[in-house]
Design an enzyme around this catalytic site. Sequence first.
Site, PDB file in Angstrom:
ATOM      1  CE1 TYR A  10      -5.477  -7.034   4.977  1.00 56.26           C
ATOM      2  CE2 TYR A  10      -3.853  -8.091   6.391  1.00 56.26           C
ATOM      3  CZ  TYR A  10      -4.864  -8.190   5.452  1.00 56.26           C
ATOM      4  OH  TYR A  10      -5.273  -9.425   5.001  1.00 56.26           O
ATOM      5  CB  VAL A  60       6.670 -13.670  -0.501  1.00 55.11           C
ATOM      6  CG1 VAL A  60       5.822 -14.784   0.106  1.00 55.11           C
ATOM      7  CG2 VAL A  60       8.093 -14.110  -0.675  1.00 55.11           C
ATOM      8  CD  GLU A  85      -4.211  -2.265  16.018  1.00 56.21           C
ATOM      9  OE1 GLU A  85      -5.139  -3.050  16.278  1.00 56.21           O
ATOM     10  OE2 GLU A  85      -3.348  -1.950  16.848  1.00 56.21           O
TER      11      GLU A  85
HETATM   12  P1  NAD Z   1      -7.370  -9.484  -3.148  1.00 52.51           P
HETATM   13  O1  NAD Z   1      -6.776  -8.135  -3.004  1.00 52.51           O
HETATM   14  O2  NAD Z   1      -7.035 -10.303  -4.336  1.00 52.51           O
HETATM   15  O3  NAD Z   1      -8.955  -9.410  -3.040  1.00 52.51           O
HETATM   16  C1  NAD Z   1      -9.652  -8.410  -2.344  1.00 52.51           C
HETATM   17  C2  NAD Z   1     -10.818  -7.951  -3.210  1.00 52.51           C
HETATM   18  O4  NAD Z   1     -11.579  -6.960  -2.501  1.00 52.51           O
HETATM   19  C3  NAD Z   1     -10.357  -7.313  -4.520  1.00 52.51           C
HETATM   20  O5  NAD Z   1     -11.084  -7.846  -5.613  1.00 52.51           O
HETATM   21  C4  NAD Z   1     -10.641  -5.824  -4.322  1.00 52.51           C
HETATM   22  O6  NAD Z   1     -10.867  -5.139  -5.524  1.00 52.51           O
HETATM   23  C5  NAD Z   1     -11.848  -5.877  -3.402  1.00 52.51           C
HETATM   24  N1  NAD Z   1     -12.026  -4.671  -2.585  1.00 52.51           N
HETATM   25  C6  NAD Z   1     -11.065  -4.017  -1.873  1.00 52.51           C
HETATM   26  N2  NAD Z   1     -11.602  -2.934  -1.263  1.00 52.51           N
HETATM   27  C7  NAD Z   1     -12.919  -2.904  -1.604  1.00 52.51           C
HETATM   28  C8  NAD Z   1     -13.999  -2.037  -1.305  1.00 52.51           C
HETATM   29  N3  NAD Z   1     -13.828  -0.960  -0.516  1.00 52.51           N
HETATM   30  N4  NAD Z   1     -15.220  -2.302  -1.839  1.00 52.51           N
HETATM   31  C9  NAD Z   1     -15.401  -3.370  -2.647  1.00 52.51           C
HETATM   32  N5  NAD Z   1     -14.414  -4.230  -2.960  1.00 52.51           N
HETATM   33  C10 NAD Z   1     -13.190  -4.005  -2.457  1.00 52.51           C
HETATM   34  O7  NAD Z   1      -6.976 -10.275  -1.806  1.00 52.51           O
HETATM   35  P2  NAD Z   1      -7.236 -11.795  -1.402  1.00 52.51           P
HETATM   36  O8  NAD Z   1      -5.927 -12.438  -1.189  1.00 52.51           O
HETATM   37  O9  NAD Z   1      -8.212 -12.427  -2.302  1.00 52.51           O
HETATM   38  O10 NAD Z   1      -7.886 -11.592   0.036  1.00 52.51           O
HETATM   39  C11 NAD Z   1      -9.298 -11.660   0.236  1.00 52.51           C
HETATM   40  C12 NAD Z   1      -9.606 -11.490   1.712  1.00 52.51           C
HETATM   41  O11 NAD Z   1      -8.946 -12.496   2.471  1.00 52.51           O
HETATM   42  C13 NAD Z   1      -9.150 -10.137   2.279  1.00 52.51           C
HETATM   43  O12 NAD Z   1     -10.123  -9.671   3.184  1.00 52.51           O
HETATM   44  C14 NAD Z   1      -7.876 -10.477   3.011  1.00 52.51           C
HETATM   45  O13 NAD Z   1      -7.649  -9.609   4.083  1.00 52.51           O
HETATM   46  C15 NAD Z   1      -8.152 -11.909   3.491  1.00 52.51           C
HETATM   47  N6  NAD Z   1      -6.895 -12.647   3.673  1.00 52.51           N
HETATM   48  C16 NAD Z   1      -6.184 -13.110   2.590  1.00 52.51           C
HETATM   49  C17 NAD Z   1      -4.989 -13.776   2.802  1.00 52.51           C
HETATM   50  C18 NAD Z   1      -4.166 -14.330   1.669  1.00 52.51           C
HETATM   51  O14 NAD Z   1      -3.076 -14.847   1.910  1.00 52.51           O
HETATM   52  N7  NAD Z   1      -4.613 -14.289   0.440  1.00 52.51           N
HETATM   53  C19 NAD Z   1      -4.510 -13.974   4.110  1.00 52.51           C
HETATM   54  C20 NAD Z   1      -5.245 -13.451   5.160  1.00 52.51           C
HETATM   55  C21 NAD Z   1      -6.454 -12.816   4.945  1.00 52.51           C
HETATM   56  N1  UDP Z   2       9.043 -10.887   0.839  1.00 51.94           N
HETATM   57  C1  UDP Z   2      10.283 -11.009   0.239  1.00 51.94           C
HETATM   58  N2  UDP Z   2      10.407 -10.656  -1.081  1.00 51.94           N
HETATM   59  C2  UDP Z   2       9.355 -10.218  -1.819  1.00 51.94           C
HETATM   60  C3  UDP Z   2       8.081 -10.090  -1.213  1.00 51.94           C
HETATM   61  C4  UDP Z   2       7.960 -10.431   0.134  1.00 51.94           C
HETATM   62  O1  UDP Z   2      11.265 -11.426   0.865  1.00 51.94           O
HETATM   63  O2  UDP Z   2       9.570  -9.926  -3.023  1.00 51.94           O
HETATM   64  C5  UDP Z   2       8.899 -11.285   2.257  1.00 51.94           C
HETATM   65  C6  UDP Z   2       8.226 -10.257   3.156  1.00 51.94           C
HETATM   66  O3  UDP Z   2       9.165  -9.346   3.675  1.00 51.94           O
HETATM   67  C7  UDP Z   2       7.642 -11.157   4.235  1.00 51.94           C
HETATM   68  C8  UDP Z   2       7.286 -12.438   3.487  1.00 51.94           C
HETATM   69  O4  UDP Z   2       8.055 -12.416   2.296  1.00 51.94           O
HETATM   70  O5  UDP Z   2       8.615 -11.463   5.206  1.00 51.94           O
HETATM   71  C9  UDP Z   2       5.815 -12.563   3.144  1.00 51.94           C
HETATM   72  O6  UDP Z   2       5.420 -11.358   2.508  1.00 51.94           O
HETATM   73  P1  UDP Z   2       3.949 -11.151   1.916  1.00 51.94           P
HETATM   74  O7  UDP Z   2       3.863  -9.721   1.507  1.00 51.94           O
HETATM   75  O8  UDP Z   2       3.671 -12.188   0.897  1.00 51.94           O
HETATM   76  O9  UDP Z   2       2.972 -11.472   3.125  1.00 51.94           O
HETATM   77  P2  UDP Z   2       2.872 -10.962   4.665  1.00 51.94           P
HETATM   78  O10 UDP Z   2       4.131 -10.269   5.061  1.00 51.94           O
HETATM   79  O11 UDP Z   2       1.691 -10.068   4.688  1.00 51.94           O
HETATM   80  O12 UDP Z   2       2.701 -12.225   5.404  1.00 51.94           O
END
Ligand code: NAD
Ligand code: UDP
Length: 314
Positions: free
Chosen positions: A144, A186, A146
């Site tokens: 993710y 989380v 990289e």
């Molecule tokens: P999510 O998993 O709910 O949404 C991702 C969507 O992309 C899904 O609907 C999935 O089916 C679709 N998808 C995955 N691979 C695909 C492919 N090969 N072709 C077509 N569709 C595909 O996640 P999210 O939280 O909505 O995140 C959306 C974007 O925002 C992602 O790129 C994620 O890396 C980025 N992002 C989210 C967060 C967060 O906290 N939610 C934080 C940082 C970055």
């Molecule tokens: N985490 C936790 N319990 C859970 C799910 C996640 O303690 O049931 C912790 C996880 O180890 C991380 C933080 O919560 O330290 C955020 O995790 P999340 O998967 O939501 O996001 P990311 O680690 O990608 O920021």
Amino acid sequence: MNRILITGGAGFLGSHLCDSVLKKGADVVCIDNFFSGSKDNIRHLFSHPYFELIRHDIIHPLFLEVDEIYHLACPASPLYYQHNPIKTVKTSVMGTINMLGLAKRIKARILLASTSEVYGNPTVHPQQESYWGNVNPIGIRSCYDEGKRVAETLMMDYHRQNNVDTRIARIFNTYGPRMALNDGRVISNFIVQALKGEPVTVYGDGSQTRSFCYVTDLVDALMMTMDKQGFEQPVNLGNPAESTILEMAERIIKLTKSSSKIVRKPLPLDDPVRRCPDISLAKEKLGWTPKIDLEEGLLETIAYFRERLGLNKK
Ligand code: NAD
Ligand code: UDP
């Protein structure tokens, strides 16, 4: 009328973005392969005259005519992105090349949903955009982290080499309604566990921190980033209000009035210790700051999961 392509539009963030872009009066084409997203997130849009859904996997090329591309497709939860890590890399790298190739051909502006994970386990706090990060290239989160770093590289190279009009949004942890029930992230985990009266699973000692942004604030920021002229440099988008994971567990138990107890589980490998955005650049260039505080956002999210679990009927 502006035609907007949203990849990953059936996901958590993407579905809220579809709503907001349609409200602005644009035409939306939503692309998704439903790997981690769901039709349920966008079902309410199926009868909208300006909404179109295409089932498509972005690792394959796509030929469309649009004015702007919000490129969000990529699983975001460790549970999902580690399920098939090779596919996660393909989605970030081949998917982003395909979307950039499309943007280049049709001269569309393109925004990449990047992530705070490009900073890895940061040695600088809070994280500014100028920080290059501390990322393990061979660990279980690398597919993710990289993958997104290469996606950012591709964005900058297509901009420099082909003059593509690019935007890079480095999104920090975001939460809200439409996170998947079994998402593994989380906030959704803790709320679902607390509402079911099950043990709330804190990984490690819970002293690791994250900074949580409510989804509507984040979607506003994405649209402002897209609309800003000449803004190719990466920008941090998130809420700087930092919380330990243990504090978050206690807060959610209190807000849900749950009898759940906290249990400890092993800390996953390479779990970042601290994470908090410096959002000075977003404030200065976009005039954006998050508006929804943690308690208000959590209450909205709890109400959503209560409904999803059918607890309102009892
Ligand atoms: P999510 O998993 O709910 O949404 C991702 C969507 O992309 C899904 O609907 C999935 O089916 C679709 N998808 C995955 N691979 C695909 C492919 N090969 N072709 C077509 N569709 C595909 O996640 P999210 O939280 O909505 O995140 C959306 C974007 O925002 C992602 O790129 C994620 O890396 C980025 N992002 C989210 C967060 C967060 O906290 N939610 C934080 C940082 C970055
Ligand atoms: N985490 C936790 N319990 C859970 C799910 C996640 O303690 O049931 C912790 C996880 O180890 C991380 C933080 O919560 O330290 C955020 O995790 P999340 O998967 O939501 O996001 P990311 O680690 O990608 O920021």
